[in-house]
Design a protein around this motif. Sequence first.
Motif, PDB file in Angstrom:
ATOM      1  N   ALA A 186     -80.110 -21.570  -3.401  1.00 42.15           N
ATOM      2  CA  ALA A 186     -79.752 -20.784  -4.577  1.00 42.15           C
ATOM      3  C   ALA A 186     -80.424 -21.340  -5.829  1.00 42.15           C
ATOM      4  O   ALA A 186     -80.939 -20.581  -6.664  1.00 42.15           O
ATOM      5  CB  ALA A 186     -78.237 -20.756  -4.744  1.00 42.15           C
ATOM      6  N   ILE A 187     -80.428 -22.649  -5.970  1.00 41.58           N
ATOM      7  CA  ILE A 187     -81.066 -23.243  -7.147  1.00 41.58           C
ATOM      8  C   ILE A 187     -82.573 -23.018  -7.104  1.00 41.58           C
ATOM      9  O   ILE A 187     -83.202 -22.724  -8.137  1.00 41.58           O
ATOM     10  CB  ILE A 187     -80.714 -24.740  -7.244  1.00 41.58           C
ATOM     11  N   ASN A 188     -83.177 -23.104  -5.941  1.00 44.93           N
ATOM     12  CA  ASN A 188     -84.604 -22.837  -5.830  1.00 44.93           C
ATOM     13  C   ASN A 188     -84.920 -21.390  -6.227  1.00 44.93           C
ATOM     14  O   ASN A 188     -85.884 -21.125  -6.952  1.00 44.93           O
ATOM     15  CB  ASN A 188     -85.078 -23.092  -4.402  1.00 44.93           C
ATOM     16  N   ALA A 189     -84.087 -20.449  -5.760  1.00 44.72           N
ATOM     17  CA  ALA A 189     -84.298 -19.039  -6.112  1.00 44.72           C
ATOM     18  C   ALA A 189     -84.083 -18.786  -7.594  1.00 44.72           C
ATOM     19  O   ALA A 189     -84.659 -17.851  -8.155  1.00 44.72           O
ATOM     20  CB  ALA A 189     -83.360 -18.153  -5.294  1.00 44.72           C
ATOM     21  N   ALA A 190     -83.258 -19.626  -8.229  1.00 43.94           N
ATOM     22  CA  ALA A 190     -82.925 -19.430  -9.646  1.00 43.94           C
ATOM     23  C   ALA A 190     -83.875 -20.156 -10.591  1.00 43.94           C
ATOM     24  O   ALA A 190     -83.706 -20.048 -11.811  1.00 43.94           O
ATOM     25  CB  ALA A 190     -81.491 -19.911  -9.912  1.00 43.94           C
ATOM     26  N   LEU A 191     -84.876 -20.869 -10.082  1.00 41.12           N
ATOM     27  CA  LEU A 191     -85.751 -21.651 -10.961  1.00 41.12           C
ATOM     28  C   LEU A 191     -86.347 -20.830 -12.110  1.00 41.12           C
ATOM     29  O   LEU A 191     -86.404 -21.323 -13.246  1.00 41.12           O
ATOM     30  CB  LEU A 191     -86.859 -22.315 -10.142  1.00 41.12           C
ATOM     31  N   PRO A 192     -86.802 -19.595 -11.885  1.00 39.37           N
ATOM     32  CA  PRO A 192     -87.307 -18.826 -13.038  1.00 39.37           C
ATOM     33  C   PRO A 192     -86.244 -18.646 -14.120  1.00 39.37           C
ATOM     34  O   PRO A 192     -86.552 -18.721 -15.320  1.00 39.37           O
ATOM     35  CB  PRO A 192     -87.705 -17.484 -12.411  1.00 39.37           C
ATOM     36  N   TRP A 193     -84.993 -18.398 -13.718  1.00 39.72           N
ATOM     37  CA  TRP A 193     -83.910 -18.266 -14.693  1.00 39.72           C
ATOM     38  C   TRP A 193     -83.682 -19.595 -15.420  1.00 39.72           C
ATOM     39  O   TRP A 193     -83.463 -19.624 -16.641  1.00 39.72           O
ATOM     40  CB  TRP A 193     -82.617 -17.847 -14.008  1.00 39.72           C
ATOM     41  N   LEU A 194     -83.720 -20.698 -14.664  1.00 40.05           N
ATOM     42  CA  LEU A 194     -83.419 -22.001 -15.260  1.00 40.05           C
ATOM     43  C   LEU A 194     -84.494 -22.405 -16.266  1.00 40.05           C
ATOM     44  O   LEU A 194     -84.190 -23.023 -17.290  1.00 40.05           O
ATOM     45  CB  LEU A 194     -83.287 -23.061 -14.157  1.00 40.05           C
ATOM     46  N   HIS A 195     -85.740 -22.075 -15.993  1.00 42.92           N
ATOM     47  CA  HIS A 195     -86.804 -22.363 -16.953  1.00 42.92           C
ATOM     48  C   HIS A 195     -86.612 -21.565 -18.238  1.00 42.92           C
ATOM     49  O   HIS A 195     -86.941 -22.041 -19.332  1.00 42.92           O
ATOM     50  CB  HIS A 195     -88.165 -22.020 -16.345  1.00 42.92           C
ATOM     51  N   ARG A 196     -86.083 -20.372 -18.116  1.00 42.99           N
ATOM     52  CA  ARG A 196     -85.934 -19.490 -19.269  1.00 42.99           C
ATOM     53  C   ARG A 196     -84.664 -19.778 -20.061  1.00 42.99           C
ATOM     54  O   ARG A 196     -84.591 -19.483 -21.257  1.00 42.99           O
ATOM     55  CB  ARG A 196     -85.916 -18.038 -18.779  1.00 42.99           C
ATOM     56  N   ALA A 197     -83.653 -20.361 -19.424  1.00 44.27           N
ATOM     57  CA  ALA A 197     -82.327 -20.514 -20.027  1.00 44.27           C
ATOM     58  C   ALA A 197     -82.348 -21.459 -21.230  1.00 44.27           C
ATOM     59  O   ALA A 197     -83.136 -22.403 -21.294  1.00 44.27           O
ATOM     60  CB  ALA A 197     -81.340 -21.028 -18.983  1.00 44.27           C
ATOM     61  N   GLU A 198     -81.451 -21.172 -22.158  1.00 43.35           N
ATOM     62  CA  GLU A 198     -81.280 -22.065 -23.298  1.00 43.35           C
ATOM     63  C   GLU A 198     -80.524 -23.331 -22.896  1.00 43.35           C
ATOM     64  O   GLU A 198     -80.806 -24.415 -23.401  1.00 43.35           O
ATOM     65  CB  GLU A 198     -80.519 -21.328 -24.411  1.00 43.35           C
ATOM     66  N   GLN A 199     -79.544 -23.170 -21.989  1.00 44.96           N
ATOM     67  CA  GLN A 199     -78.788 -24.309 -21.492  1.00 44.96           C
ATOM     68  C   GLN A 199     -78.455 -24.095 -20.028  1.00 44.96           C
ATOM     69  O   GLN A 199     -78.185 -22.968 -19.597  1.00 44.96           O
ATOM     70  CB  GLN A 199     -77.489 -24.518 -22.280  1.00 44.96           C
ATOM     71  N   VAL A 200     -78.458 -25.202 -19.270  1.00 43.58           N
ATOM     72  CA  VAL A 200     -78.141 -25.169 -17.844  1.00 43.58           C
ATOM     73  C   VAL A 200     -77.073 -26.214 -17.567  1.00 43.58           C
ATOM     74  O   VAL A 200     -77.170 -27.359 -18.033  1.00 43.58           O
ATOM     75  CB  VAL A 200     -79.390 -25.463 -16.982  1.00 43.58           C
ATOM     76  N   ARG A 201     -76.071 -25.837 -16.812  1.00 45.75           N
ATOM     77  CA  ARG A 201     -74.996 -26.765 -16.461  1.00 45.75           C
ATOM     78  C   ARG A 201     -74.800 -26.759 -14.941  1.00 45.75           C
ATOM     79  O   ARG A 201     -74.718 -25.687 -14.323  1.00 45.75           O
ATOM     80  CB  ARG A 201     -73.692 -26.396 -17.167  1.00 45.75           C
ATOM     81  N   LEU A 202     -74.731 -27.953 -14.352  1.00 45.39           N
ATOM     82  CA  LEU A 202     -74.450 -28.112 -12.924  1.00 45.39           C
ATOM     83  C   LEU A 202     -72.969 -28.373 -12.751  1.00 45.39           C
ATOM     84  O   LEU A 202     -72.429 -29.352 -13.284  1.00 45.39           O
ATOM     85  CB  LEU A 202     -75.258 -29.279 -12.359  1.00 45.39           C
ATOM     86  N   LEU A 203     -72.298 -27.501 -12.024  1.00 45.77           N
ATOM     87  CA  LEU A 203     -70.862 -27.637 -11.797  1.00 45.77           C
ATOM     88  C   LEU A 203     -70.624 -28.237 -10.416  1.00 45.77           C
ATOM     89  O   LEU A 203     -71.150 -27.744  -9.409  1.00 45.77           O
ATOM     90  CB  LEU A 203     -70.180 -26.270 -11.905  1.00 45.77           C
ATOM     91  N   HIS A 204     -69.821 -29.276 -10.363  1.00 45.85           N
ATOM     92  CA  HIS A 204     -69.535 -29.935  -9.090  1.00 45.85           C
ATOM     93  C   HIS A 204     -68.084 -30.384  -9.081  1.00 45.85           C
ATOM     94  O   HIS A 204     -67.431 -30.490 -10.128  1.00 45.85           O
ATOM     95  CB  HIS A 204     -70.468 -31.137  -8.881  1.00 45.85           C
TER      96      HIS A 204
END
Length: 291
Positions: A186-204
């Motif tokens: 899922a994170i690999n598929a979301a890489l384009p979104w993560l590069h574009r995002a203003e902020q990214v948070r990892l929830l665990h």
Amino acid sequence: MAYRRLLLPLTGTAAGEAALHTALMVARIWNAHVHCLHVRVDARDVAPLAGEGLSGAMIEEMMAATERESGERAGRVHALFERFVQGLDVTIALNAESALRTEGPTLSFESIAGREEDVVAQQSRLYDMAVVPHPEADDDVSSSDALHAVLFDSGRPVLIAPRQPPATLGTRVCCAWNGTAESAAAINAALPWLHRAEQVRLLHSEGYQRRGPSVEGIRAYLRWHEIEAEAVAFQPQTREVGAGLLGAARDFGADLLCMGAYSHSRLRQLILGGVTRHVLENADIPVLMCR
């Protein structure tokens, strides 16, 4: 990499209309094409289900009725699509050549007969991502054939649209991490979104973690992609991990949640509940899932 080609299994429901709005938002962000696909019931599939004791004439009448109902439903879905595009600054494009010559997002519509789960799963393999309507409020999430077909049989990520079109999409992104292959995909598929995002948070969370790398491992991986993500532990709410995950995303003001789907078996989650099921049924923001 960007998302260039999106598949939207289209229904004639309010959820389908909300998914249209969400898919167009994605297309505007990535200058992408959205192909809206409606799968009609194939009347020939009705005959094996008719059972013994029915005459040939009765089976033919049943098939004819199915054909009429399926055609009427397809007409309503196409009318929904036509109403949606009226007045919008979008272009209808039937192939890649015409789409690539167009500035901005493009759309197309197709209605074909077949088994929805088979057609959607197979066609999704030719797209960067599928956008799927949210399960209807009165439907069990297990009944969403298109959603599960994409998750289990397409090899592609699926974006579950919320019941109401979001105001923003992909500016503040939460990624749920539990160390599994599904969450990594899922994170690999979301890489384009993560590069574009203003902020990214990892929830665990300790109650969410499975055998696999810790959150610091995936955080270090994202740094190799020049993505700085904040790791935040969340607490399950009343022993419900899914509720805690959605609550943490809401506290962050996330407009996109990225997560793996069905780390446990689908059957177990349908019977006993689970994080995936809770998120599918209760999320009010777009959710990007991979299996």
